[in-house]
Design an enzyme around this catalytic site. Structure first.
Site, PDB file in Angstrom:
ATOM      1  CB  CYS A 140      29.374  40.721  38.520  1.00  0.00           C
ATOM      2  SG  CYS A 140      27.811  40.898  39.411  1.00  0.00           S
ATOM      3  CG  ASN A 167      27.710  42.810  43.709  1.00  0.00           C
ATOM      4  OD1 ASN A 167      28.003  43.388  42.671  1.00  0.00           O
ATOM      5  ND2 ASN A 167      27.609  41.494  43.775  1.00  0.00           N
ATOM      6  CG  HIS A 224      32.548  41.498  41.196  1.00  0.00           C
ATOM      7  ND1 HIS A 224      31.822  42.676  41.110  1.00  0.00           N
ATOM      8  CD2 HIS A 224      31.648  40.538  41.560  1.00  0.00           C
ATOM      9  CE1 HIS A 224      30.562  42.439  41.398  1.00  0.00           C
ATOM     10  NE2 HIS A 224      30.432  41.152  41.677  1.00  0.00           N
TER      11      HIS A 224
END
EC number: 2.3.1.180
Length: 314
Positions: free
Chosen positions: A111, A267, A237
């Protein structure tokens, strides 16, 4: 001259999955998911591959930058979910863009991938060896998510974001960056080879994320001789609203100074930061001269942040 972003493009699949979808077969509810994660919807890719999504986002970024595809001289793709171990998504994307011969590589930092790729692109541009670097964050996390696991099934979505990194005037672009990794934490978030599914220790990842988002944000502010009062927007993020809110509070930022898009996308791993930039930009919340912090964390464990001034010149 500094390296900065001169073009931006995104892509998300058409299929929207809301929280009620999971109520049909998992012991969960819209309220449970929303309260604990902040996620309301996410996009699921069907037949689209990571390369397909990256290609569409790249075309949009090229158009936004007002350059031609042949002006690109390096491609860096941040992804954890390519179709193959090799060829890389970057090489497949290069072929789709008819840019054979130029270097193309994938960068794996989960990520945090977009941050890693952006920092890498900065080095190549500021060295003077490359003019226009195509940086893409793209993931199809549904491919490695166990949809029968209540703890992870509700979290992830698919998408892609792309930027063109080029030289900009000295007062714009990337002003500072910070990045790192902690391999000892890899046991808390990983792709299980036996099941091909992602495994996560949510409690440990949460504690790590809250601490590291604050630390990395302060690091890039310190390096640029700035404080929280100089920041127009924090774009973290998009993993969990409680993580983001905790980091925001520690940094002393107002809610209006922090981008939240996981309620609509979930996500999306390496795609989450460029998707958030594009969303805020569409609302005219990011304007020429704004100072942004982009920061993320991911499997590895990896982490990083970039402080930049948006735009190219006055």
């Amino acid at each position: 001259m500094k390296a900065g972003i001169i073009g931006l493009g995104t892509y998300v699949p058409d299929t929207i999955i809301d929280n009620h979808y999971f109520e049909r077969y998992l012991e969960t509810s819209d309220e449970w998911i929303t309260t604990r994660t902040g996620i309301k919807k996410r996009r699921f890719a069907g037949d689209e591959t990571v390369t397909d999504m990256a290609y569409i986002a790249s075309l949009e970024a090229i158009k936004d930058a007002q350059i031609a595809p042949e002006d690109i001289d390096l491609i860096i793709v941040a992804t954890s979910t390519g179709e193959h171990h090799f060829p890389s998504v970057a090489c497949q994307l290069q072929h789709r863009l008819s840019l054979n011969k130029i270097p193309a590589m994938d960068q794996l930092a989960a990520c945090t991938g977009f941050i890693y790729a952006l920092i890498t692109a900065k080095q190549f541009v500021e060295s003077g060896n490359y003019r226009n670097v195509l940086v893409v964050g793209a993931d199809k996390l549904t491919k490695i998510t166990d949809m029968d696991d209540r703890n992870t099934a509700v979290l992830f979505g698919d998408g892609a974001g792309a930027v063109i990194v080029s030289q900009v005037s000295d007062t714009y672009g990337i002003l500072s960056y910070s990045w790192g990794s902690d391999g000892s934490g890899g046991v808390h978030l990983y792709d299980d080879a036996e099941t091909s599914y992602m495994k996560m220790n949510g409690r440990e990842v949460f504690k790590f994320a809250v601490r590291i988002l604050e630390e990395q944000s302060r690091s890039v502010m310190d390096k640029a001789n700035m404080t929280a009062s100089d920041i127009d927007m924090l774009i973290p993020h998009q993993a969990n609203t409680r993580i983001i809110e905790a980091a925001r509070t520690r940094l002393g930022l107002k809610p209006s100074q922090v981008s939240i898009t996981l309620d609509r996308y979930g996500n999306t791993s390496a795609a989450s930061i460029p998707l958030s930039i594009a969303y805020e930009r569409s609302l005219n919340k990011i304007n020429n001269g704004d100072t942004l912090i982009l920061t993320g964390f991911g499997g590895g464990l990896t982490f990083g942040a970039v402080l930049l001034k948006w735009g190219q010149e006055d």
